[in-house]
Design a protein around this motif. Structure first.
Motif, PDB file in Angstrom:
ATOM      1  N   ARG A  34       0.506  -1.234   0.478  1.00  0.00           N
ATOM      2  CA  ARG A  34      -0.101  -0.082  -0.632  1.00  0.00           C
ATOM      3  C   ARG A  34       0.953   1.147   0.051  1.00  0.00           C
ATOM      4  N   SER A  35       0.726   2.093  -0.779  1.00  0.00           N
ATOM      5  CA  SER A  35       1.369   3.356  -1.014  1.00  0.00           C
ATOM      6  C   SER A  35       1.057   3.929   0.124  1.00  0.00           C
ATOM      7  N   LEU A  36       2.471   4.220   1.206  1.00  0.00           N
ATOM      8  CA  LEU A  36       2.642   5.590   2.017  1.00  0.00           C
ATOM      9  C   LEU A  36       3.052   6.870   1.640  1.00  0.00           C
ATOM     10  N   PRO A  37       2.995   8.255   1.478  1.00  0.00           N
ATOM     11  CA  PRO A  37       3.904   9.540   1.450  1.00  0.00           C
ATOM     12  C   PRO A  37       5.170   9.867   1.957  1.00  0.00           C
ATOM     13  N   ASP A  38       6.097   9.990   1.361  1.00  0.00           N
ATOM     14  CA  ASP A  38       7.432  10.316   1.906  1.00  0.00           C
ATOM     15  C   ASP A  38       7.615  11.167   3.297  1.00  0.00           C
ATOM     16  N   PRO A  39       7.718  10.279   4.426  1.00  0.00           N
ATOM     17  CA  PRO A  39       7.583  11.422   5.332  1.00  0.00           C
ATOM     18  C   PRO A  39       8.098  12.047   5.197  1.00  0.00           C
ATOM     19  N   ARG A  40       7.858  13.361   6.549  1.00  0.00           N
ATOM     20  CA  ARG A  40       7.713  14.856   6.315  1.00  0.00           C
ATOM     21  C   ARG A  40       8.476  15.989   7.671  1.00  0.00           C
ATOM     22  N   PRO A 288       5.535  -7.175  -1.707  1.00  0.00           N
ATOM     23  CA  PRO A 288       6.049  -6.784  -2.543  1.00  0.00           C
ATOM     24  C   PRO A 288       6.509  -5.392  -1.561  1.00  0.00           C
ATOM     25  N   GLY A 289       8.447  -5.722  -2.748  1.00  0.00           N
ATOM     26  CA  GLY A 289       9.267  -4.575  -2.803  1.00  0.00           C
ATOM     27  C   GLY A 289      10.338  -4.779  -2.464  1.00  0.00           C
ATOM     28  N   GLY A 290      11.449  -4.361  -3.493  1.00  0.00           N
ATOM     29  CA  GLY A 290      12.566  -4.961  -3.335  1.00  0.00           C
ATOM     30  C   GLY A 290      13.433  -4.876  -1.800  1.00  0.00           C
ATOM     31  N   HIS A 291      15.119  -4.242  -2.924  1.00  0.00           N
ATOM     32  CA  HIS A 291      16.150  -4.378  -1.208  1.00  0.00           C
ATOM     33  C   HIS A 291      16.523  -2.872  -1.359  1.00  0.00           C
ATOM     34  N   ASP A 292      16.228  -2.266  -1.311  1.00  0.00           N
ATOM     35  CA  ASP A 292      16.030  -0.344  -1.207  1.00  0.00           C
ATOM     36  C   ASP A 292      14.874  -0.143  -0.549  1.00  0.00           C
ATOM     37  N   TRP A 293      15.457   1.440   0.344  1.00  0.00           N
ATOM     38  CA  TRP A 293      14.306   1.978   1.028  1.00  0.00           C
ATOM     39  C   TRP A 293      13.227   2.809   0.260  1.00  0.00           C
ATOM     40  N   SER A 294      12.223   2.419  -0.387  1.00  0.00           N
ATOM     41  CA  SER A 294      11.038   2.941  -1.323  1.00  0.00           C
ATOM     42  C   SER A 294      10.502   1.730  -0.453  1.00  0.00           C
ATOM     43  N   TYR A 295      11.038   0.841  -0.439  1.00  0.00           N
ATOM     44  CA  TYR A 295      10.206  -0.764   0.439  1.00  0.00           C
ATOM     45  C   TYR A 295      10.476  -0.818   2.307  1.00  0.00           C
ATOM     46  N   TRP A 296      11.722  -0.252   2.271  1.00  0.00           N
ATOM     47  CA  TRP A 296      12.330  -0.311   3.644  1.00  0.00           C
ATOM     48  C   TRP A 296      11.289   0.871   4.489  1.00  0.00           C
ATOM     49  N   ARG A 297      10.905   2.164   4.072  1.00  0.00           N
ATOM     50  CA  ARG A 297      10.546   2.912   5.327  1.00  0.00           C
ATOM     51  C   ARG A 297       9.207   2.275   5.277  1.00  0.00           C
ATOM     52  N   ARG A 298       8.707   1.784   3.936  1.00  0.00           N
ATOM     53  CA  ARG A 298       6.789   1.507   4.442  1.00  0.00           C
ATOM     54  C   ARG A 298       6.890   0.298   4.708  1.00  0.00           C
ATOM     55  N   ALA A 299       7.926  -0.507   5.282  1.00  0.00           N
ATOM     56  CA  ALA A 299       7.801  -1.707   5.742  1.00  0.00           C
ATOM     57  C   ALA A 299       8.650  -1.338   7.753  1.00  0.00           C
TER      58      ALA A 299
END
Length: 316
Positions: A34-40, A288-299
């Motif tokens: 599920r898409s999550l916005p980048d934290p600010r 779903p996700g790779g080995h990167d921060w686009s996945y790790w932020r959510r996880a």
């Protein structure tokens, strides 16, 4: 003591729910991203020790320091004590990784508005160390993490005592470090987790298959001499193979991306099964996700929520 409301996301890869693992006690969940916005914004972080290049930390040869993130009401509630989550970064990270990737700020906001239980986050930095003592004895990172760091945190901060209020997690290399620390010292932590954990075997034929950076850092830490090295005693599969717990020593949770370029999602499922067979019931989440921060932020948000549920919150 009040615990923040937890919104633990259960998201299905094919359909939400558990997948039969064939191993009693092992729970494997497949989840849809599920898409999550980048934290600010920013959380509140403090240096426990100064950063890299500042010299040794208390004689352990550790040249990177640690960062802590206080819960939102920490300074306003002087009688309240908190659990502690130790976060171990990935191979390219450092003590500031959670801050740099926006995760610290996101956790702070969720604690502040009640979506996440409040706890202290401690992020030690040890790039390329595999969070282990080096074979040449020059860097005692594992000893620092298991002895001096928790002692200093408990002396400096209002934290709850005991393993039920102490946990460890990590990403990639840090996921390996988290489970190795817990398996070698099961009395330390009440809950252990990993995201894309590098829970890989260290047999010679396995080392030959890993990428150059992994091989270089592994040999730098554990030794490059085929006849004189520390691979066997630091292989989490060997460590676990020699243990059979009569009662679960800690709660275990592993997450991994199904598009991980190194296949560490599958490794999480395999290691979770091995944990369960040896008396440590494990929950594994493949999503779903790779080995990167686009996945790790959510996880990492899901990891924090899981730990919030596992912590013992009691007044002291």
């Amino acid at each position: 003591m009040r615990r923040g409301a937890l919104a633990f996301l259960l998201l299905g890869l094919f359909a939400a729910g558990c997948v039969s693992s064939g191993v009693p006690g092992l729970s494997i969940k497949s989840m849809a991203a599920r898409s999550l916005p980048d934290p600010r914004g920013r959380g509140t972080l403090y240096d426990v020790w100064r950063g890299a290049g500042e010299g040794n930390v208390r004689g352990y040869g550790v040249v990177a320091g640690a960062r802590t993130a206080d819960p939102p009401v920490y300074s306003g509630s002087p009688s309240r004590r908190y659990p502690v989550l130790y976060f171990l970064h990935d191979g390219y990270g450092d003590a500031r990784t959670l801050e740099a990737e926006g995760v610290a700020a996101d956790l702070y906001r969720r604690m502040a508005d009640g979506r996440l239980a409040e706890f202290l986050v401690v992020a030690p930095g040890a790039p390329g160390s595999w969070f282990s003592d080096s074979h040449d004895g020059k860097r005692l990172t594992e000893r620092f993490l298991s002895e001096d760091l928790p002692r200093q945190i408990e002396n400096r901060y209002r934290v709850l005592p005991g393993k039920s209020a102490r946990a460890v997690t990590g990403i990639s290399m840090g996921g390996y470090g988290a489970f190795k620390l817990a398996l070698k010292k099961p009395e330390l932590y009440g809950a252990v987790s990993s995201v894309s954990g590098a829970l890989i075997p260290f047999e010679p034929e396995d080392l030959a298959r890993y990428n150059w950076f992994a091989r270089w850092t592994l040999k730098r830490v554990f030794g490059s001499d085929p006849r004189n090295n520390a691979f066997a005693q630091n292989d989490v599969w060997r460590i676990l193979r020699d243990r059979q717990f009569e009662s679960p020593p800690f709660a275990a949770h592993l997450r991994g991306g199904t598009r991980d370029v190194y296949g560490l999602g599958r490794v999480a499922a395999q290691f979770g099964s091995f944990l369960t067979e040896h008396g440590v019931p494990a929950e594994v989440v493949l999503e779903p996700g790779g080995h990167d921060w686009s996945y790790w932020r959510r996880a990492m948000i899901s990891i924090a929520e899981w730990h919030g549920r596992m912590f013992a919150y009691h007044s002291k």
